[in-house]
Scaffold this active site. Structure first.
Site, PDB file in Angstrom:
ATOM      1  N   ASP A  36      17.564  -4.421  -4.439  1.00 30.78           N
ATOM      2  CA  ASP A  36      16.065  -4.334  -5.066  1.00 30.78           C
ATOM      3  C   ASP A  36      16.368  -5.262  -6.333  1.00 30.78           C
ATOM      4  OD1 ASP A  36      13.764  -3.753  -7.145  1.00 30.78           O
ATOM      5  OD2 ASP A  36      13.616  -2.009  -5.747  1.00 30.78           O
ATOM      6  N   THR A 137       0.800  -1.519   5.000  1.00 23.37           N
ATOM      7  CA  THR A 137      -0.104  -0.851   4.331  1.00 23.37           C
ATOM      8  C   THR A 137      -1.435  -0.719   5.300  1.00 23.37           C
ATOM      9  OG1 THR A 137      -1.758  -1.054   2.695  1.00 23.37           O
ATOM     10  CG2 THR A 137      -0.808  -2.851   3.310  1.00 23.37           C
ATOM     11  N   ASP A 138      -2.257   0.112   5.136  1.00 21.20           N
ATOM     12  CA  ASP A 138      -3.570   0.291   5.942  1.00 21.20           C
ATOM     13  C   ASP A 138      -4.636  -0.946   5.337  1.00 21.20           C
ATOM     14  OD1 ASP A 138      -4.113   1.413   3.393  1.00 21.20           O
ATOM     15  OD2 ASP A 138      -5.088   3.313   4.271  1.00 21.20           O
ATOM     16  N   GLU A 139      -4.055  -1.400   4.140  1.00 16.93           N
ATOM     17  CA  GLU A 139      -5.263  -2.559   3.755  1.00 16.93           C
ATOM     18  C   GLU A 139      -5.288  -3.473   4.591  1.00 16.93           C
ATOM     19  OE1 GLU A 139      -5.223  -3.068  -0.397  1.00 16.93           O
ATOM     20  OE2 GLU A 139      -4.853  -0.833  -0.931  1.00 16.93           O
ATOM     21  N   TYR A 162      -3.267  -9.324  -2.142  1.00 21.34           N
ATOM     22  CA  TYR A 162      -2.089  -8.171  -1.785  1.00 21.34           C
ATOM     23  C   TYR A 162      -2.336  -7.734  -0.090  1.00 21.34           C
ATOM     24  CZ  TYR A 162       0.005  -3.535  -0.701  1.00 21.34           C
ATOM     25  OH  TYR A 162       0.697  -2.687  -0.236  1.00 21.34           O
ATOM     26  N   LYS A 166       0.426  -8.939   2.763  1.00 24.61           N
ATOM     27  CA  LYS A 166       1.128  -7.933   3.675  1.00 24.61           C
ATOM     28  C   LYS A 166       0.812  -8.128   5.086  1.00 24.61           C
ATOM     29  CE  LYS A 166       3.150  -4.774   2.764  1.00 24.61           C
ATOM     30  NZ  LYS A 166       4.789  -4.522   2.527  1.00 24.61           N
ATOM     31  N   ASN A 191      -2.816   5.334   1.146  1.00 20.68           N
ATOM     32  CA  ASN A 191      -2.372   5.707  -0.320  1.00 20.68           C
ATOM     33  C   ASN A 191      -1.515   6.813  -0.410  1.00 20.68           C
ATOM     34  OD1 ASN A 191      -5.216   4.122  -0.549  1.00 20.68           O
ATOM     35  ND2 ASN A 191      -4.582   4.124  -2.656  1.00 20.68           N
ATOM     36  N   ARG A 294     -13.794  -3.588  -9.263  1.00 20.60           N
ATOM     37  CA  ARG A 294     -12.799  -4.265  -8.913  1.00 20.60           C
ATOM     38  C   ARG A 294     -13.275  -5.497  -7.883  1.00 20.60           C
ATOM     39  NH1 ARG A 294      -7.935  -1.722  -5.431  1.00 20.60           N
ATOM     40  NH2 ARG A 294      -7.109  -1.078  -7.527  1.00 20.60           N
TER      41      ARG A 294
HETATM   42  P1  NAD Z   1       6.491  -0.425  -5.869  1.00 13.61           P
HETATM   43  O1  NAD Z   1       5.617  -1.561  -6.590  1.00 13.61           O
HETATM   44  O2  NAD Z   1       6.572   0.875  -6.312  1.00 13.61           O
HETATM   45  O3  NAD Z   1       8.081  -0.746  -5.635  1.00 13.61           O
HETATM   46  C1  NAD Z   1       8.556  -2.277  -5.187  1.00 13.61           C
HETATM   47  C2  NAD Z   1       9.983  -2.382  -5.329  1.00 13.61           C
HETATM   48  O4  NAD Z   1      10.132  -3.582  -4.531  1.00 13.61           O
HETATM   49  C3  NAD Z   1      10.389  -2.310  -6.718  1.00 13.61           C
HETATM   50  O5  NAD Z   1      11.544  -1.505  -7.025  1.00 13.61           O
HETATM   51  C4  NAD Z   1      10.860  -3.954  -6.997  1.00 13.61           C
HETATM   52  O6  NAD Z   1      11.814  -3.972  -7.794  1.00 13.61           O
HETATM   53  C5  NAD Z   1      10.996  -4.330  -5.477  1.00 13.61           C
HETATM   54  N1  NAD Z   1      10.795  -5.685  -5.348  1.00 13.61           N
HETATM   55  C6  NAD Z   1       9.789  -6.300  -5.586  1.00 13.61           C
HETATM   56  N2  NAD Z   1       9.878  -7.874  -5.304  1.00 13.61           N
HETATM   57  C7  NAD Z   1      11.119  -7.742  -5.198  1.00 13.61           C
HETATM   58  C8  NAD Z   1      11.944  -8.848  -4.581  1.00 13.61           C
HETATM   59  N3  NAD Z   1      11.526 -10.241  -4.603  1.00 13.61           N
HETATM   60  N4  NAD Z   1      13.246  -8.683  -4.098  1.00 13.61           N
HETATM   61  C9  NAD Z   1      13.626  -7.438  -4.225  1.00 13.61           C
HETATM   62  N5  NAD Z   1      13.164  -6.359  -4.501  1.00 13.61           N
HETATM   63  C10 NAD Z   1      11.736  -6.507  -5.020  1.00 13.61           C
HETATM   64  O7  NAD Z   1       5.775  -0.083  -4.398  1.00 13.61           O
HETATM   65  P2  NAD Z   1       5.556   0.991  -3.307  1.00 13.61           P
HETATM   66  O8  NAD Z   1       4.340   1.646  -3.899  1.00 13.61           O
HETATM   67  O9  NAD Z   1       6.873   2.007  -3.431  1.00 13.61           O
HETATM   68  O10 NAD Z   1       5.426   0.173  -2.013  1.00 13.61           O
HETATM   69  C11 NAD Z   1       6.624   0.237  -1.074  1.00 13.61           C
HETATM   70  C12 NAD Z   1       6.008  -0.508   0.091  1.00 13.61           C
HETATM   71  O11 NAD Z   1       5.279   0.136   0.749  1.00 13.61           O
HETATM   72  C13 NAD Z   1       5.598  -1.872  -0.220  1.00 13.61           C
HETATM   73  O12 NAD Z   1       5.762  -2.755   0.774  1.00 13.61           O
HETATM   74  C14 NAD Z   1       3.997  -1.317   0.069  1.00 13.61           C
HETATM   75  O13 NAD Z   1       3.303  -2.535   0.493  1.00 13.61           O
HETATM   76  C15 NAD Z   1       3.971  -0.388   0.953  1.00 13.61           C
HETATM   77  N6  NAD Z   1       2.844   0.484   0.985  1.00 13.61           N
HETATM   78  C16 NAD Z   1       2.702   1.160  -0.331  1.00 13.61           C
HETATM   79  C17 NAD Z   1       1.542   1.949  -0.151  1.00 13.61           C
HETATM   80  C18 NAD Z   1       1.258   2.889  -1.760  1.00 13.61           C
HETATM   81  O14 NAD Z   1       0.322   3.637  -1.636  1.00 13.61           O
HETATM   82  N7  NAD Z   1       2.041   2.866  -2.640  1.00 13.61           N
HETATM   83  C19 NAD Z   1       0.999   2.388   0.864  1.00 13.61           C
HETATM   84  C20 NAD Z   1       1.421   1.712   1.926  1.00 13.61           C
HETATM   85  C21 NAD Z   1       2.261   0.902   2.164  1.00 13.61           C
HETATM   86  O1  DAU Z   2      -3.912   2.278   1.006  1.00 14.50           O
HETATM   87  C1  DAU Z   2      -2.517   1.879   0.504  1.00 14.50           C
HETATM   88  C2  DAU Z   2      -2.386   0.899  -0.595  1.00 14.50           C
HETATM   89  O2  DAU Z   2      -2.771   1.670  -1.634  1.00 14.50           O
HETATM   90  C3  DAU Z   2      -1.163   0.550  -0.867  1.00 14.50           C
HETATM   91  O3  DAU Z   2      -0.862  -0.361   0.214  1.00 14.50           O
HETATM   92  C4  DAU Z   2      -1.037  -0.183  -2.265  1.00 14.50           C
HETATM   93  O4  DAU Z   2       0.286  -0.677  -2.596  1.00 14.50           O
HETATM   94  C5  DAU Z   2      -1.354   0.936  -3.177  1.00 14.50           C
HETATM   95  O5  DAU Z   2      -1.388   0.262  -4.584  1.00 14.50           O
HETATM   96  C6  DAU Z   2      -2.733   1.477  -2.757  1.00 14.50           C
HETATM   97  O6  DAU Z   2      -3.674   0.442  -3.362  1.00 14.50           O
HETATM   98  P1  DAU Z   2      -5.040   1.021  -4.125  1.00 14.50           P
HETATM   99  O7  DAU Z   2      -5.761  -0.328  -4.483  1.00 14.50           O
HETATM  100  O8  DAU Z   2      -5.918   1.791  -3.135  1.00 14.50           O
HETATM  101  O9  DAU Z   2      -4.477   1.735  -5.143  1.00 14.50           O
HETATM  102  P2  DAU Z   2      -5.001   2.096  -6.595  1.00 14.50           P
HETATM  103  O10 DAU Z   2      -4.079   3.232  -7.238  1.00 14.50           O
HETATM  104  O11 DAU Z   2      -4.735   0.640  -7.204  1.00 14.50           O
HETATM  105  O12 DAU Z   2      -6.553   2.234  -6.761  1.00 14.50           O
HETATM  106  C7  DAU Z   2      -7.073   3.609  -6.045  1.00 14.50           C
HETATM  107  C8  DAU Z   2      -8.548   3.559  -5.964  1.00 14.50           C
HETATM  108  O13 DAU Z   2      -8.935   3.656  -7.242  1.00 14.50           O
HETATM  109  C9  DAU Z   2      -9.071   2.369  -5.681  1.00 14.50           C
HETATM  110  O14 DAU Z   2     -10.434   2.443  -4.919  1.00 14.50           O
HETATM  111  C10 DAU Z   2      -9.408   1.736  -6.843  1.00 14.50           C
HETATM  112  C11 DAU Z   2      -9.729   2.880  -7.728  1.00 14.50           C
HETATM  113  N1  DAU Z   2      -9.309   2.581  -9.375  1.00 14.50           N
HETATM  114  C12 DAU Z   2      -7.970   2.490  -9.567  1.00 14.50           C
HETATM  115  C13 DAU Z   2      -7.558   2.205 -10.714  1.00 14.50           C
HETATM  116  C14 DAU Z   2      -6.160   1.936 -11.182  1.00 14.50           C
HETATM  117  C15 DAU Z   2      -9.952   3.163 -10.196  1.00 14.50           C
HETATM  118  O15 DAU Z   2     -11.308   3.312  -9.996  1.00 14.50           O
HETATM  119  N2  DAU Z   2      -9.684   3.075 -11.509  1.00 14.50           N
HETATM  120  C16 DAU Z   2      -8.372   2.668 -11.813  1.00 14.50           C
HETATM  121  O16 DAU Z   2      -7.932   2.612 -13.426  1.00 14.50           O
END
Ligand code: NAD
Ligand code: DAU
Length: 355
Positions: A36, A137-139, A162, A166, A191, A294
């Site tokens: 990382d 991601t499902d996105e 984003y 992905k 999510n 957004r």
């Molecule tokens: P996060 O943003 O919390 O963590 C990302 C990590 O990657 C961080 O520790 C960061 O330092 C590291 N990183 C970023 N750029 C880097 C680089 N160039 N080299 C090395 N390390 C680097 O993300 P998360 O929410 O834990 O998501 C992890 C993975 O899962 C991502 O690939 C994301 O697309 C995927 N994902 C996330 C969600 C969600 O809801 N958070 C859902 C589905 C998939």
């Molecule tokens: O679906 C998987 C994805 O879920 C992952 O791939 C992404 O890494 C993760 O960030 C997440 O994306 P979202 O855009 O869905 O997550 P976020 O928490 O940013 O927003 C969730 C929903 O809430 C979205 O519809 C936007 C809305 N939102 C978000 C924020 C930050 C608000 O209404 N108010 C806010 O302040």
């Protein structure tokens, strides 16, 4: 792969990667190398419970640095890669897509090339058993209307910088599997929420703003739907995909918890009111404020996870109610984890309004 011994986890200092590492150290006999670069989203405190283990090591490396990535492969000789490192926040990708293109696309390419070269140097069983698991991601599937669910066959239709980055990385991973025979496996998840979630994301942001008595900014009408999964359920699913998934296959992971955003915020307010009432006794729902939407806001996500359930025997353990309550409790009990983030890296300001 029957017996994975050393797992290279990229992005292990982030939200989901750290949950994967805690699961691997606590519940398996695997050794873990956490690669990382520690962006704003990383936090090594999140790994405090496992960082003392002999089976854990950390490499501060950027996945775009081909020389350093090759060194890590050569030095640690992993049996599998679980690739989570990414820029993950949709709103930040709207404000500045460059890091998303560089890390999510170019970084994945660098990692694939390093894995390919490393695996070509392996022989026999180790070569066959090697896995490259790409976490996505499902996105990538775009936005649903009121009906339907994403399956593994759903057409790709990413709509934000984003999700487009992905989607590109998913395509690269599949191409390295088809063209070079790299044994890849993919997963696409909805999510996540739970402990150690960076407070730019909806659920932790609303908890922290709710506690502070600040406005709770709900984008647009608040009717957008997300399908929530507790992060530890995702971590278990990911290890099953990596260790038991079929080469070349992808698996959708989701919690069957579709909830409108405004309803998520209302439920968070109710938990907070119950656990720590406002001094004036008023409900925190009064703090909800509908704000500018957004740009390109996907309306609805819903995951059909039946393939993972059927083929990998995975099932989520938390309901949205139990997971949400645990999460609110965790943020109340762990202010020393999130307070320094607010004081330094991110103060809760609106992101992703475009420009
Ligand atoms: P996060 O943003 O919390 O963590 C990302 C990590 O990657 C961080 O520790 C960061 O330092 C590291 N990183 C970023 N750029 C880097 C680089 N160039 N080299 C090395 N390390 C680097 O993300 P998360 O929410 O834990 O998501 C992890 C993975 O899962 C991502 O690939 C994301 O697309 C995927 N994902 C996330 C969600 C969600 O809801 N958070 C859902 C589905 C998939
Ligand atoms: O679906 C998987 C994805 O879920 C992952 O791939 C992404 O890494 C993760 O960030 C997440 O994306 P979202 O855009 O869905 O997550 P976020 O928490 O940013 O927003 C969730 C929903 O809430 C979205 O519809 C936007 C809305 N939102 C978000 C924020 C930050 C608000 O209404 N108010 C806010 O302040």
């Amino acid at each position: 792969m029957t017996e994975a011994k050393t797992i290279l986890v990229t992005g292990g200092a982030g939200f989901i990667g750290s949950a994967v590492i805690r699961h691997l150290i606590a519940d398996t006999d695997a050794s873990v190398v956490n690669l990382d670069m520690l962006t704003y989203a990383a936090n090594l405190e999140t790994l405090a419970s496992v960082s003392g283990s002999e089976r854990y090591s950390f490499e501060r490396v950027d996945i775009r640095d081909a020389t350093e990535v090759a060194r890590v492969f050569s030095q640690h000789q992993p049996d599998a890669v679980m690739h989570l490192a990414a820029e993950s926040h949709v709103d930040r990708s709207i404000d500045g897509p460059d890091d998303f293109i560089q890390t999510n696309i170019v970084g994945t390419y660098v990692l694939l090339e390093a894995a390919r070269a490393y695996r070509e140097g392996l022989t026999g069983g180790a070569r066959d058993a090697f896995r490259f698991h790409h976490i996505s991601t499902d996105e990538v599937f775009g936005s649903l209307g009121d009906e339907g669910m994403f399956t593994e066959e759903t057409r790709y239709d990413p709509r934000s910088p984003y999700s487009a980055s992905k989607a590109a990385s998913d395509h690269l991973v599949r191409a390295w599997g088809e063209t070079y025979g790299l044994p890849v496996v993919l997963s696409n998840c909805s999510n996540n929420y739970g402990p150690y979630h960076f407070p730019e994301k909806l659920i932790p942001l609303m908890i922290i703003k709710g506690l502070a008595g600040e406005a709770l900014p709900v984008y647009g009408t608040g009717e957008n739907v997300r399908d929530w999964l507790y992060v530890e359920d995702h971590a278990r699913a990911l290890w099953l995909v990596c260790s038991r998934g079929q080469v070349g296959e992808s698996y959708n992971i989701g919690g069957k918890n579709e909830v409108q955003n405004v309803e998520v915020v209302r439920r968070l307010c109710q938990h907070l009111d119950q656990m720590t009432p406002r001094v004036d006794g008023k409900p925190r729902e009064d703090q909800i404020s509908f704000v500018t939407d957004r740009p390109g806001h996907d309306f609805r996500y819903a995951i059909d996870a039946s393939k993972a359930e059927r083929e990998l025997g995975w099932t989520p353990l938390e309901t949205f109610e139990s997971g949400l309550e645990k999460t609110v409790r965790w943020y109340l009990d762990n202010e020393d984890w999130w307070r320094p983030i607010l004081d330094g890296k991110y103060a809760g300001q609106r992101l992703g309004v475009g420009g």
